[in-house]
Design a protein around this motif. Structure first.
Motif, PDB file in Angstrom:
ATOM      1  N   MET A 285      -8.860   8.423  -1.630  1.00 50.58           N
ATOM      2  CA  MET A 285      -8.307   7.198  -1.041  1.00 50.58           C
ATOM      3  C   MET A 285      -6.792   7.187  -1.153  1.00 50.58           C
ATOM      4  O   MET A 285      -6.086   6.799  -0.215  1.00 50.58           O
ATOM      5  CB  MET A 285      -8.896   5.960  -1.713  1.00 50.58           C
ATOM      6  CG  MET A 285     -10.337   5.691  -1.306  1.00 50.58           C
ATOM      7  SD  MET A 285     -10.880   4.041  -1.762  1.00 50.58           S
ATOM      8  CE  MET A 285     -11.371   4.277  -3.451  1.00 50.58           C
ATOM      9  N   GLY A 286      -6.278   7.624  -2.316  1.00 53.06           N
ATOM     10  CA  GLY A 286      -4.833   7.687  -2.521  1.00 53.06           C
ATOM     11  C   GLY A 286      -4.186   8.625  -1.508  1.00 53.06           C
ATOM     12  O   GLY A 286      -3.139   8.311  -0.933  1.00 53.06           O
ATOM     13  N   GLN A 287      -4.848   9.773  -1.274  1.00 54.67           N
ATOM     14  CA  GLN A 287      -4.295  10.722  -0.304  1.00 54.67           C
ATOM     15  C   GLN A 287      -4.308  10.136   1.104  1.00 54.67           C
ATOM     16  O   GLN A 287      -3.349  10.264   1.857  1.00 54.67           O
ATOM     17  CB  GLN A 287      -5.092  12.030  -0.337  1.00 54.67           C
ATOM     18  CG  GLN A 287      -4.812  12.847  -1.594  1.00 54.67           C
ATOM     19  CD  GLN A 287      -5.855  13.920  -1.822  1.00 54.67           C
ATOM     20  OE1 GLN A 287      -6.987  13.816  -1.368  1.00 54.67           O
ATOM     21  NE2 GLN A 287      -5.454  14.960  -2.563  1.00 54.67           N
ATOM     22  N   VAL A 288      -5.421   9.468   1.444  1.00 57.05           N
ATOM     23  CA  VAL A 288      -5.535   8.843   2.763  1.00 57.05           C
ATOM     24  C   VAL A 288      -4.421   7.821   2.954  1.00 57.05           C
ATOM     25  O   VAL A 288      -3.745   7.791   3.990  1.00 57.05           O
ATOM     26  CB  VAL A 288      -6.922   8.178   2.937  1.00 57.05           C
ATOM     27  CG1 VAL A 288      -6.946   7.301   4.188  1.00 57.05           C
ATOM     28  CG2 VAL A 288      -8.006   9.235   3.021  1.00 57.05           C
ATOM     29  N   ALA A 289      -4.185   6.994   1.913  1.00 58.32           N
ATOM     30  CA  ALA A 289      -3.156   5.955   2.000  1.00 58.32           C
ATOM     31  C   ALA A 289      -1.774   6.581   2.131  1.00 58.32           C
ATOM     32  O   ALA A 289      -0.935   6.111   2.910  1.00 58.32           O
ATOM     33  CB  ALA A 289      -3.224   5.047   0.776  1.00 58.32           C
TER      34      ALA A 289
END
Lengths: 323, 330
Positions: A285-289
């Protein structure tokens, strides 16, 4: 004479503190320059992130994902602050970010309603906000949101419970209904078990999502409803608390179903101490954000609400996720 | 001093003194009535409340709060307060478990954890007496600093562990009695003995009753204060270790807000905020009332939001009834 002595020692202490502060500040400065010098881009960006707590492994993983995208991949700067579960601290932190004129702000809100003040200030300053993990009430004030599909996390958990118990169980729920994300989880669970009337919720209480609150609640459930044989906890810290109570009572017939997919909980799955945990993938999720923020800055069209899917980790598949 | 004297006079003329138990019941009757009526109420409304396993369950649940409250009693008796107990609890916990992770055997790790609690308490006392800063402010700063320290030591992550000695302390039994209850009872006896039977205990009451008079009668107030805060820190550290043992996990957030639960127990127990009046036995009853409320309302499936409202009402009512009783006697 005495007072002057005291004044001297007091000023000495103050000077020492100031020296310490400058040293720490310089230390962190040198770190920043070393990360930025390695990149090739011309314009440098500065981003800021405010997490509602940094003591939960979940958000530490979120931070890892964000950093890998922003710092490692693009060589930009990321300022991170822990709101320590305090909405007032979070609002003032975000206002500080706005003063520093950062390029975008990532927020995991402590309180889905209360964060509105900070969102308004950011909008006024024309700074983009990307929400992490917990959707706010006023979604019109934010640029984008990246969350787990919380409803799905509850649903895959409910499905697993129906399958394992043959559609018959007395369930205790350790809840935390002040957070919208948690409400979505319990809604997902309810939807999954709706078709099985044999699954009864016999006890339900708010456990503040923490181990030490969940422990006495579970102890009291065991006293009031000894027929309980399944527990649904809305996150892994609550599951650890509930498990401590169940083990102390020497009950081996009760199975815990949790949500988070933290390493601690996966180890408990491996040792067959809990039935399973619905995994979220905070690093992803952090990478997506992080990826999303660059698309937004480049004026590309992006989806406003990105939901990263969830899956139930149990005896059958834990090996892939155990680090 | 007048207060102390009249208190002594009253005690001397009190024929109850020959019967400590009876004397005790009469002087604490306000809170006892509250406790007994709560117990009767829950016994009638739920079928499980008075079962042996539930009674032990309640006592085990209150052990952490009671132990912290015994230490808090000392600080409130000398007209001070200790807001840092919740944070000291966390520091002791993460240091003990951290040492365990580094391969230190459990017994030395436990001793270091308890000592850290005592040392943080001593620092509180030292700054209060030498710096002439109000206890509220000093312990508030310590509360913030120690919490930060707990975060720094753990990097914000909870630490789960498996250790036989610790699980015995947290979840074991000696005979039919859970270990945390025994530790609580031992603390109750020792602190009660210190306050009632030792010179230091008498000095604590004297300093709280009338500071100036105590100073003129040659009591070293700074020594008394430092010891009092050290005791409070030590007991906070002890409760931290027990809490970690119960959860098989040490957490930097552990104990947040515990200082307020402890203060509630102390005040419920009839300890006066103006210092000099209060008994450990009363504080134990205060902790019991809070524990019985928590457990009974849970057994009745009352939602946690209503529980907060009811708890607040009960605390203020019990203290009010108690103050009426005291007025009548005076």
């Amino acid at each position: 004479m005495k007072t002057s002595k005291k004044m001297k020692s007091a000023s000495l202490i103050l000077t020492l503190i100031l020296i310490m502060v400058t040293m720490v500040a310089c230390g962190s400065k040198t770190q920043e320059t070393s990360t930025t010098s390695s990149s090739k881009e011309t314009k440098k960006h500065t981003f800021a992130a405010s997490y509602f707590t940094l003591n939960n492994p979940h958000f530490i993983d979120w931070s890892k994902g964000l950093k890998s995208e922003i710092v490692d991949k693009h060589g930009d700067k990321l300022i991170e602050v822990d709101a320590q579960l305090d909405i007032n601290k979070q609002i003032s932190d975000v206002e500080d970010f706005i003063q520093q004129k950062v390029d975008a702000i990532f927020i995991a809100p402590v309180d889905s309603k209360g964060i509105k003040t900070a969102l308004l200030s950011a909008k006024k300053a024309n700074i983009r906000v990307i929400i992490m993990d917990v959707p706010p009430q006023d979604t019109d004030l934010v640029t984008a949101m990246v969350t787990t599909d919380n409803f799905m996390a509850g649903k895959v958990l409910g499905d697993a419970m129906v399958k394992n118990t043959g559609g018959k169980a007395n369930v205790a729920i350790i809840d935390w209904s002040v957070v919208q994300a948690v409400v979505d989880r319990t809604d997902g669970f309810t939807a999954a078990v709706k078709a099985s009337p044999g699954i009864k919720v016999v006890a339900r209480q708010d456990g503040k999502a923490s181990t030490e609150s969940a422990l006495p609640i579970m102890e009291n459930f065991l006293q009031s409803n000894p027929e309980i044989n399944a527990v649904f906890t809305i996150n892994d810290p609550s599951a650890v608390g509930a498990l401590a109570a169940i083990e102390a009572a020497k009950r081996t017939d009760i199975k815990i179903y949790s949500i988070d997919g933290s390493q601690d909980a996966i180890k408990l799955v491996k040792d067959n101490k809990i039935a399973g945990t619905s995994a979220q993938f905070p690093v992803k999720m952090g990478q997506v954000a992080g990826d999303l923020v660059y698309k937004i800055l480049n004026k590309e069209n992006v989806e406003k609400w990105v939901k990263v899917e969830s899956l139930f980790i149990d005896q059958s598949n834990y090996q892939q996720y155990l680090k | 001093m007048n207060q102390v004297l009249s208190e002594m006079e009253r005690k001397k003329s009190d024929s109850w003194r020959k019967w400590p138990v009876v004397h005790y019941v009469v002087s604490n009757s306000g809170i006892l009535i509250a406790l007994v009526s709560l117990i009767v109420f829950f016994a009638l409304t739920t079928s499980t409340f008075l079962s042996t396993s539930n009674v032990l369950n309640v006592l085990r649940q209150i052990s952490i709060n009671a132990i912290i409250a015994f230490g808090m009693t000392f600080t409130i008796l000398i007209n001070g307060i200790d807001l840092s107990v919740g944070s000291i609890l966390a520091v002791s916990q993460v240091i003990t478990i951290g040492l365990l992770f580094m391969g230190v055997p459990i017994v030395p790790a436990l001793i270091v954890g308890l000592l850290i609690g005592a040392v943080l308490g001593l620092i509180n006392g030292f700054v209060i007496t030498k710096g002439k800063i109000p206890p509220f402010i000093v312990t508030l700063s310590m509360m913030i600093m120690a919490r930060g320290f707990a975060y720094v030591l753990t990097g914000g992550r909870p630490m789960s562990f498996n250790n036989e000695i610790l699980s015995f302390i947290g979840n074991g039994y000696i005979g039919p009695i859970p270990v945390p209850i025994l530790i609580m009872v031992i603390c109750l006896i020792i602190t009660s003995f210190i306050l009632n039977k030792t010179k230091f205990g008498r000095h604590v009451y004297a300093v709280g009753g009338n500071r100036e008079a105590a100073r003129f009668s040659g009591i070293q107030i700074s020594k008394i204060e430092m010891l009092v805060y050290t005791i409070s820190g030590l007991l906070a550290g002890l409760s931290g270790v027990i809490l970690a043992a119960r959860m098989s996990s040490a957490q930097p957030t552990s104990g947040s807000g515990f200082e307020l639960d402890a203060i509630a127990a102390v005040v419920l127990g009839g300890t006066s905020f103006s210092g000099g009046i209060g008994k450990i036995g009363g504080v134990f009853i205060g902790a019991l009332i809070i524990g019985v409320l928590n457990n009974g309302l849970n057994l009745m499936h009352v939602s946690s939001y209503w529980q907060m409202i009811i708890k607040g009402l009960v605390i203020v009512t019990a203290v009010y009834v108690d103050s009426l009783k005291k007025k009548k006697r005076a």
